[in-house]
Design an enzyme around this catalytic site. Structure first.
Site, PDB file in Angstrom:
ATOM      1  N   ARG A 180     -11.642  -5.115  13.088  1.00 28.78           N
ATOM      2  CA  ARG A 180     -12.170  -4.572  11.837  1.00 28.78           C
ATOM      3  C   ARG A 180     -13.552  -5.172  11.571  1.00 28.78           C
ATOM      4  NH1 ARG A 180      -8.020  -2.210  12.328  1.00 28.78           N
ATOM      5  NH2 ARG A 180      -6.609  -1.436  10.751  1.00 28.78           N
ATOM      6  N   ARG A 227      -0.713 -21.731  11.487  1.00 30.64           N
ATOM      7  CA  ARG A 227      -1.272 -20.448  11.937  1.00 30.64           C
ATOM      8  C   ARG A 227      -2.683 -20.675  12.464  1.00 30.64           C
ATOM      9  NH1 ARG A 227       2.300 -16.221  10.103  1.00 30.64           N
ATOM     10  NH2 ARG A 227       1.016 -14.943  11.456  1.00 30.64           N
ATOM     11  N   LYS A 276       0.824  -1.211   0.000  1.00 32.84           N
ATOM     12  CA  LYS A 276       0.000   0.000   0.000  1.00 32.84           C
ATOM     13  C   LYS A 276       0.857   1.260   0.000  1.00 32.84           C
ATOM     14  CE  LYS A 276      -3.419  -2.584   2.663  1.00 32.84           C
ATOM     15  NZ  LYS A 276      -4.018  -2.762   3.990  1.00 32.84           N
ATOM     16  N   ARG A 307      -7.161  12.467   9.277  1.00 34.97           N
ATOM     17  CA  ARG A 307      -6.942  11.711  10.513  1.00 34.97           C
ATOM     18  C   ARG A 307      -5.489  11.653  10.952  1.00 34.97           C
ATOM     19  NH1 ARG A 307     -10.533   6.306  10.457  1.00 34.97           N
ATOM     20  NH2 ARG A 307      -9.833   6.216  12.597  1.00 34.97           N
TER      21      ARG A 307
END
Length: 277
Positions: free
Chosen positions: A266, A153, A60, A113
């Site tokens: 989330r 995991r 990103k 923000r």
DNA sequence: ACTTTACCCTGTAAGC
DNA sequence: TGCTTACAGGGTAAAG
């Protein structure tokens, strides 16, 4: 806010803006914490004279490859946006950093923000890019790779998809969309995915991201936390979303209501009928 | 080594 | 209209 497709769209626009070959001539910092480079004493002093050789995306991050083997990284986090203006910002309420080009144009980093960060790195300096996992659209995201990295995991697959050290660039929207497309429950432990589910997940991730890329990203709502490309251009992928922010609306596959739960702090949207645990 | 939690910030929308 | 609450697409550091 922006994930891989949104960042990639912005990078494409930057590459069409005739910045390559240009040189920075100055910088103004309006919110100092935006500059994250740990040992960049003064970004504003270091930037002038550096030329732009290449603009790319990694995960990103927006990556400006500069002369003198330097790199400028921009991470938009939740609410960051870029605007290419004709001069120094006059009336942007949320301008945190502005970078001026020798031709007079100014790249403004806007971020209500204040979560976004910018790095100016010298050659060989530790970089946040070092920790990133594979690019989901590259051949590196293979079924054997997924199998290896998810082995042992216990965390929810949704959490693991958001982990940038495994796969770089997937965020909340596309994690939910890919899991729906792959018919995998977001709380399924990573290690519990059978080979067939691994194949579906890889395929779904790539499909969902490519589709969003074709639509220049996802722009939801009208608020300032919304995604905008360079100079406020919205994306068009919102019409392709199957579950994200569609709580209680019918699942496009089975018409049963979509549920919202919280995973890894989330919002997580899924169809309890199509995505069994 | 992996997982969970608290925290960083401001703006918007919904409910009362 | 004004107040309160929930929520927002990002990530880190520290503790368990």
């Amino acid at each position: 806010m922006p994930e891989l497709p949104e960042v990639e769209s912005i990078v494409r626009e930057l590459n069409q803006a005739d910045l390559i070959g240009g040189r920075w001539s100055g910088a103004r910092i309006y919110w100092p914490r935006t500059v994250a480079a740990p040992d960049a004493p003064d970004l504003a002093a270091a930037v002038p004279g550096l030329g732009i050789e290449r603009i790319a995306r990694r995960g990103k991050f927006i990556v400006f490859e500069l002369t003198q083997a330097r790199r400028l990284l921009i991470h938009l986090r939740m609410s960051g946006r870029l605007s290419l203006d004709k001069g120094w910002p006059q009336c942007h309420a949320h301008a945190r950093l502005a970078l001026r080009l020798e031709d007079g144009r100014v790249l403004v980093f806007l971020d209500p923000r204040k979560f976004g960060r910018v790095w100016l790195l010298a050659h060989g300096e530790p970089s946040p890019l070092d920790a990133l996992g594979v690019e989901p659209l590259s051949p590196a995201l293979s079924v054997p790779f997924l199998t290896r990295r998810l082995a042992g995991r216990t965390a929810a697959i949704k959490t693991l998809l958001l982990n940038q050290t495994l796969i770089a660039g997937v965020g909340n929207i596309y994690a939910d969309e890919a899991l729906w497309e792959a018919r995998i429950h977001p709380l399924a432990p990573g290690a519990a995915l059978r080979p067939d589910a691994m194949r579906r997940l890889r395929r779904a991730l790539r499909r969902v991201l490519r589709r969003a890329l074709r639509a220049d990203g996802t722009s939801l709502g009208t608020g300032k936390g919304n995604f905008y490309g360079l100079n406020g251009r919205p994306g068009r992928n919102q019409t392709n979303l199957k579950v994200y922010r569609r709580t209680r609306l019918p699942c496009p596959a089975c018409a049963r209501p979509i549920e919202r739960i919280v995973v890894a702090q989330r919002s997580t949207h899924f169809c309890p009928h199509c995505q069994k645990r």
